[in-house]
Motif scaffolding. Structure first.
Motif, PDB file in Angstrom:
ATOM      1  N   VAL A 106       0.901  -1.332  -0.008  1.00  0.00           N
ATOM      2  CA  VAL A 106       0.059   0.065   0.019  1.00  0.00           C
ATOM      3  C   VAL A 106       0.710   1.281   0.044  1.00  0.00           C
ATOM      4  N   ASN A 107       2.005   1.207   0.739  1.00  0.00           N
ATOM      5  CA  ASN A 107       2.711   2.168   1.007  1.00  0.00           C
ATOM      6  C   ASN A 107       3.369   2.738  -0.451  1.00  0.00           C
ATOM      7  N   THR A 108       4.097   1.486  -0.933  1.00  0.00           N
ATOM      8  CA  THR A 108       4.757   1.508  -2.389  1.00  0.00           C
ATOM      9  C   THR A 108       3.636   2.144  -3.442  1.00  0.00           C
ATOM     10  N   ALA A 109       2.567   1.810  -3.442  1.00  0.00           N
ATOM     11  CA  ALA A 109       1.385   2.099  -4.248  1.00  0.00           C
ATOM     12  C   ALA A 109       1.304   3.710  -4.416  1.00  0.00           C
ATOM     13  N   ILE A 110       1.274   4.266  -3.212  1.00  0.00           N
ATOM     14  CA  ILE A 110       0.875   5.726  -2.684  1.00  0.00           C
ATOM     15  C   ILE A 110       1.883   6.444  -2.719  1.00  0.00           C
ATOM     16  N   ASN A 111       3.262   5.896  -2.270  1.00  0.00           N
ATOM     17  CA  ASN A 111       4.378   6.903  -2.231  1.00  0.00           C
ATOM     18  C   ASN A 111       5.688   6.424  -3.096  1.00  0.00           C
ATOM     19  N   GLY A 112       5.595   5.433  -3.716  1.00  0.00           N
ATOM     20  CA  GLY A 112       6.743   4.917  -4.530  1.00  0.00           C
ATOM     21  C   GLY A 112       7.908   3.893  -3.390  1.00  0.00           C
ATOM     22  N   ARG A 113       8.563   3.242  -4.229  1.00  0.00           N
ATOM     23  CA  ARG A 113       9.533   2.150  -3.553  1.00  0.00           C
ATOM     24  C   ARG A 113      10.388   2.683  -2.697  1.00  0.00           C
ATOM     25  N   GLY A 114      11.041   3.871  -3.040  1.00  0.00           N
ATOM     26  CA  GLY A 114      12.005   4.430  -2.296  1.00  0.00           C
ATOM     27  C   GLY A 114      11.754   5.018  -0.962  1.00  0.00           C
TER      28      GLY A 114
END
Ligand code: HEM
Length: 387
Positions: free
Chosen positions: A47-55
């Motif tokens: 969820v975090n990656t989808a919203i804010n990116g993998r970095g």
């Protein structure tokens, strides 16, 4: 406040806890599964990656980067903590349901006992985890650890005190401290919502810095929210003998808040690079919003000549007003191995809860005493619903 409004607020708390719990429950349950096998999806990170990116979600300064090893080494402890914590939070929302309390009191009682058991084991495992692992290697690490310890102890103490109160048939105290305990439990999902949701607003922060941001906000909002919910969901105890407070007392509370805010801002201006000085805003903005809310409560109570209600808001106002000074003073009493920066951040995370909780306790005690001395129609209704 009439009974209809109280039922509406009770339902509002029920819905709020249900929505927060339902959204976070799957993420919390799933969190530790990848630690037991490869290829298992990591929903919270997804969820975090989808919203804010993998970095942001998994790069430098993320929870994964600084905590993976500790989580892997103590995965069973973390599994027990997260699973039972999630289940306890799910049960907690039903405690706010007035319908369950009134129609099926035995369900309310057994649900409450189950919450107590699950929450207790979850908090004890959280404390064990903190004891066996060093703080995260990040500038918020040591301070955040003090907040987590305080949260665990506060959640445990308030719920067990609520049980003690109900064994003595003190309904007011029971409800108040259960609300406080559940407000503390809600910090778990709310903190994640903040660190995932706030990134677009402050893209320069890494996850750990935003965990610090969330902790500063929740250090005010969790105890303050419990206190506001308690006041707003109850009729003020009638107390004809008291008179409205002179206006200078409100001026004194605001002056205290200004003094504390300047002191804490002065302390945070000494934070070394790369710690953002803007962290102070995440303590002071919630404090001043809370002060405005308490003053609004005072003004509305005065307009209705409701002296008892005015007094409740005034006491809570003092709790909020003392928060920044308490944050500054708390910076002086942290463990000796803390750096000045650790101490200042810990002050912001932990200091606010102290005066807010003291004022909350005073408000609850006065309400419980008034109810014991002369039950009005509301108290009679409460007794009936608890029987
Ligand atoms: C309010 C009382 C709580 C306290 C004091 C607490 C404490 C802790 C601690 C010490 C950790 C390890 C953090 C670290 O040092 O890296 C942790 C992680 C975690 N906790 Fe809790 N917890 C609380 C409530 C909850 C609840 C109610 C849930 C579930 C609904 C939960 C779910 C998790 C999860 C999923 C993690 C893994 C870390 C992450 O999400 O990034 N906690 N908690």
């Amino acid at each position: 406040m009439d009974n209809d409004k109280q039922v509406t607020l009770s339902r509002g708390l029920f819905i709020f806890t249900a929505v927060v719990g339902a959204l976070y429950l799957p993420l919390a349950l799933n969190y530790t599964w990848p630690l037991f096998g490869t290829g298992v999806p990591r929903w919270q990170d997804d969820v975090n990656t989808a919203i804010n990116g993998r970095g942001y979600a998994l790069g430098d300064g993320s929870v994964d980067a600084v905590r993976h090893q500790a989580y892997a080494e103590h995965r069973v402890v973390l599994l027990v903590h997260t699973t039972l914590g999630a289940l306890a939070l799910t049960l907690a929302m039903f405690q706010f349901s007035a319908r369950i309390r009134e129609r099926w009191p035995a369900v309310h009682r057994w649900n409450g006992r189950s919450y107590l058991a699950l929450m207790t084991i979850s908090m004890l495992t959280a404390l064990i985890f903190l004891y066996v692992t060093p703080p995260a290697r990040h500038f918020i690490g040591p301070a955040f650890e003090t907040q987590l310890r305080g949260l665990a102890v506060g959640t445990l103490a308030s719920a067990w005190y609520a049980l003690y109160a109900i064994r003595k048939r003190d309904m007011v105290t029971h409800r108040a401290w259960m609300t406080y305990s559940i407000a503390f439990m809600l910090t778990a999902p709310l903190l994640r919502f903040i660190w995932i949701g706030i990134q677009p607003v402050i893209p320069q922060h890494d996850v750990l810095t935003n965990i610090g941001v969330g902790s500063l906000i929740l250090g005010v909002v969790a105890p303050g929210g419990a206190a506001v919910a308690f006041i707003a969901s109850r009729q003020a105890p009638s107390d004809e003998a008291d008179t409205a407070a002179p206006v200078w007392r409100y001026g004194a509370a605001v002056a205290l808040a200004v003094l504390g805010s300047l002191t804490y801002t002065g302390l945070t201006s000494r934070l070394p690079e790369p710690i953002p000085h803007s962290l102070v805003a995440f303590h002071l903005v919630p404090v001043w919003i809370s002060i405005a809310m308490a003053l609004l409560g005072v003004a509305r109570a005065r307009a209705r000549d409701n002296v008892a209600r005015e007094r409740q808001w005034r006491w809570l106002l003092w709790g909020f007003a003392a928060a920044p000074l308490s944050a500054s003073l708390y910076s002086l009493i942290v463990p000796p191995d803390f750096t000045a920066a650790d101490a200042i951040i810990a002050g912001g995370m932990d200091g606010a809860a102290i005066p807010i909780t003291i004022c909350f306790a005073v408000i609850v005690r006065a309400a419980a005493r008034a109810r014991a001395e002369g039950p009005g129609p509301l108290a009679a209704a409460e007794t009936a619903s608890a029987a």
